[in-house]
Design an enzyme around this catalytic site. Structure first.
Site, PDB file in Angstrom:
ATOM      1  CB  CYS A   1      51.027-112.246 -32.675  1.00 31.56           C
ATOM      2  SG  CYS A   1      51.598-110.581 -32.231  1.00 31.56           S
TER       3      CYS A   1
ATOM      4  CG  HIS B   1      49.346-108.714 -35.762  1.00 35.43           C
ATOM      5  ND1 HIS B   1      49.157-109.563 -34.700  1.00 35.43           N
ATOM      6  CD2 HIS B   1      48.946-109.402 -36.863  1.00 35.43           C
ATOM      7  CE1 HIS B   1      48.658-110.710 -35.142  1.00 35.43           C
ATOM      8  NE2 HIS B   1      48.520-110.634 -36.440  1.00 35.43           N
TER       9      HIS B   1
ATOM     10  CG  ASN C   1      46.864-112.534 -39.262  1.00 40.58           C
ATOM     11  OD1 ASN C   1      47.471-112.416 -38.212  1.00 40.58           O
ATOM     12  ND2 ASN C   1      45.653-112.027 -39.455  1.00 40.58           N
TER      13      ASN C   1
END
Length: 665
Positions: free
Chosen positions: A74, A243, A268
């Site tokens: 990510c 994250h 996201n």
């Protein structure tokens, strides 16, 4: 190779990358991450096998954003967002006009560029992508027919050695690798009492600046902003232990009560909403703003995006990463002032154990660290960064480390580093006195980061920069970079050699030798290593001095044929060859009679000394073994000749000149 994998024109076979093959060696490095369970299930397919009309980018650019797959990268995908915001950066990384699918010139390969250690590196890949059941298993674009993201991910994986090495990382590192610029991590939390009690090398959260979105207003359209969490915020239990998300925009909105609320739109990379705050869906927050405004803002959210207010943002996320804007000319824009930093410099360096790895300021060897001059010509804004090369983790040790232990993982990749700066008067510079004074600027704490940054408004003059690791003896390569709004220069402060005896003017006879250090053959390194005696060596003789003195002046210069960016630390020793010993054998149990050490990161090192008559040998070396390169040795010996009276009419005395060569001291 599949028989049908041929180009559309001429039937030539499509490119298959031999350096990053479509097998497990490109997927896994140490089998320490959850993707190991995919072993045996992954197939490799080209985009034209995955969909009917593949393209690099979709017609609707908003569908070109990255969507994360089964790989924990990510951090990298968040950094990719800056490329979609800046076409000139995208063209730098993915050069346009490359043959694509359906093009007669398409050959199954793509060229991408990534910034590494101060330079843009071209990475060529084939377009075979990892899939499960004909579906991309790692990153993809929101548009199923767009492939720029998985191709860039593959190039980045090739640069790191495997896809698995992209599992877990810092957004700041990926931003620098995709732009060649700078990125900083800022804290959102208060640090906590526990952090403040940490030791210097572990208190990196304390040293980071607190976020102030007002500060970023002048550059909000050009900078990249990412936020990360190390816990589970706002009821978003699926976020897990770490994250990273992207801040797409932030704005101040008037409320129906006459006040204002700052809202942030977050993306996201998983491509799904993961928030349960007041501004999600039909949350209570929307009732505080005008219906038309609420409808407009809610209409801006794409798949995987959500709104939250600044209070929620500051309380639920741990830190943010800010990437500096870069204009089309390649100049950085300061995130502090909005000024263009039109001047830039960079130099390479290295901490070497026993030579230049002096440790932090608490260490008695601190002064042995590499040193640099920063010259500021006129008052202006200056940024100086220290970027260390990543060290590869130990496979077995890393396999025993849990993925949630981000501190341990980070410590395996990097040394704890810091950068200190002193303002000095160069003509009256004394290193000892300077280091006894407090620095005028520093990164405060040694941090386990790839890059640390100094920022300030500096007055004209000279500044001494000293990069250091926390522990003495810790080795790493590094890059010093300077960016400024006014004219500056950056140079290495050369380590002084040993004191040399003074010699008088006279004639010098010179001899030149050329040689090479070859890995696995004669690149033996310094005397600290048993392989030192594998180095090339060059015999020479010092003859009796006709003038009756017992010793002869000798000057030796070693020049390495390396660019400034790839210099090795070099030095040499002079050994006496005892009488009766073959010149083919050096006396390994004897100490050198003269040495030019410590090894220095310079093009040339030299030594002047006096040697009695006899046979000698020069052994040039790099500090570490297996450092390849070519070099030249210049050996100059003082010649003593008698002055001859000339019978010319003017009656002048002349000196006979050596026909070999002349060097004036």
């Amino acid at each position: 190779m599949k028989e049908e994998e041929r180009s559309e024109c001429g039937g030539e076979p499509l490119f298959e990358d031999p350096d990053f093959p479509s097998d497990d060696s490109s997927l896994f490095s140490d089998s320490s991450t959850p993707i190991t369970r995919l072993q045996g299930d992954i197939t490799w397919q080209r985009p034209q096998e995955i969909c009917q009309s593949p393209a690099l980018f979709p017609d609707n650019i908003n569908l070109g954003h990255a969507k994360q797959g089964l790989l924990g990268d990510c951090w990298f995908l968040c950094a990719c967002t800056i490329l979609l915001k800046n076409k000139h950066l995208m063209n730098k990384v993915l050069p346009p006009d490359q043959p694509q699918w359906g093009d007669c010139k398409y050959r199954g390969s793509f060229q991408l560029r990534l910034w590494q250690h101060g330079h843009w590196t071209e990475v060529t890949i084939d377009d075979r992508l990892p899939c499960i059941n004909s579906t991309l298993c790692f990153s993809r674009c929101h548009a199923p027919t767009a492939f720029w993201v998985p191709l860039l991910e593959k190039a980045y994986a090739k640069l790191h050695g495997s896809y698995e090495r992209l599992w877990a990382g810092q957004v700041s590192e990926a931003l620098v690798d995709l732009t060649g610029g700078l990125a900083e991590r800022w804290s959102l939390g208060d640090g906590g009492a526990e952090e403040e009690q940490g030791t210097e090398q572990d208190s990196d959260r304390v040293r980071r600046r607190r976020l102030d979105l007002n500060l970023l207003d002048p550059v909000k359209d050009g900078c990249a902003l990412s936020c990360s969490t190390h816990s589970s915020p706002g009821g978003a239990s699926e976020l897990g232990q770490y994250h990273a998300l992207t801040v797409m925009e932030w704005l101040d909105v008037s409320t129906v009560s006459g006040g204002q609320v700052r809202l942030l739109r977050i993306r996201n990379p998983w491509g799904r909403c993961c928030w349960g705050g007041a501004w999600i869906g039909s949350g209570a927050g929307w009732s505080s703003v005008a219906p038309a405004c609420a409808m407009d803002l809610q209409g801006r959210t794409a798949e995987g995006e959500f709104w939250l207010d600044e209070t929620e943002f500051l309380s639920q996320f741990d830190d943010v990463t800010v990437g500096y804007p870069i204009n089309e000319e390649g100049h950085l824009k300061s995130i502090y002032t909005g000024n263009l930093l039109t001047h830039s410099h960079q130099l390479v360096g290295r901490w070497v154990n026993g030579h230049s790895a002096g440790g932090c300021r608490n260490s008695s060897n601190y002064s042995s660290n590499p040193k640099f001059w920063l010259k500021v010509c006129e008052r202006g804004e200056v940024l100086v960064s220290l970027l260390q090369h990543r060290k590869r983790r130990h496979t077995q040790q890393y396999a025993q480390t849990t993925l949630g232990d981000s501190k341990n993982t980070k410590h395996q990749h990097y040394q704890a580093i810091a950068l200190h700066m002193w303002k000095v008067e160069k003509k009256r510079f004394n290193l000892g006195r300077t280091l006894n004074k407090p620095p005028c600027a520093s990164t405060h704490c040694h941090a386990y980061e790839r890059e640390v940054i100094l920022h300030g408004q500096l007055e004209p003059g000279y500044y001494l920069l000293i990069p250091s690791t926390f522990l003495p003896g810790a080795e790493a390569r590094f890059l010093i970079r300077g960016f400024s709004s006014s004219a500056t220069s950056l140079s290495a402060l050369k380590t002084p050699g040993p004191s040399l005896p003074l010699v008088t003017d006279g004639e010098w006879e010179s001899s030149y030798f050329q040689g090479m250090w070859v890995v696995g053959m004669n690149a033996g390194g310094s005397r600290n290593f048993l392989s030192h005696w594998q180095n090339p060596w060059f015999p020479f003789t010092v003859c009796d001095d006709p003038a009756g003195t017992s010793e002869v002046n000798v000057r030796i210069t070693l020049h390495q044929s390396q660019p400034d960016t790839d210099l090795h630390p070099i030095g040499f020793h002079v050994y006496k060859v005892p009488e009766g010993v073959s010149e083919l054998t050096l006396p390994r149990d004897e100490d050198p009679v003269a040495s030019c050490v410590p090894h220095c990161y310079t093009q040339d090192v030299s030594l002047a000394c006096c040697l009695p008559p006899g046979a000698y040998a020069i052994v040039p070396s790099t500090y570490q073994p297996d450092c390849p390169g070519s070099f030249t040795l210049n050996l100059a010996r003082k010649i003593h000749r008698r002055v001859v009276k000339s019978q010319e009419r003017l009656g002048r005395a002349i000196q006979e000149v050596s026909h070999i060569s002349v060097m004036r001291s």
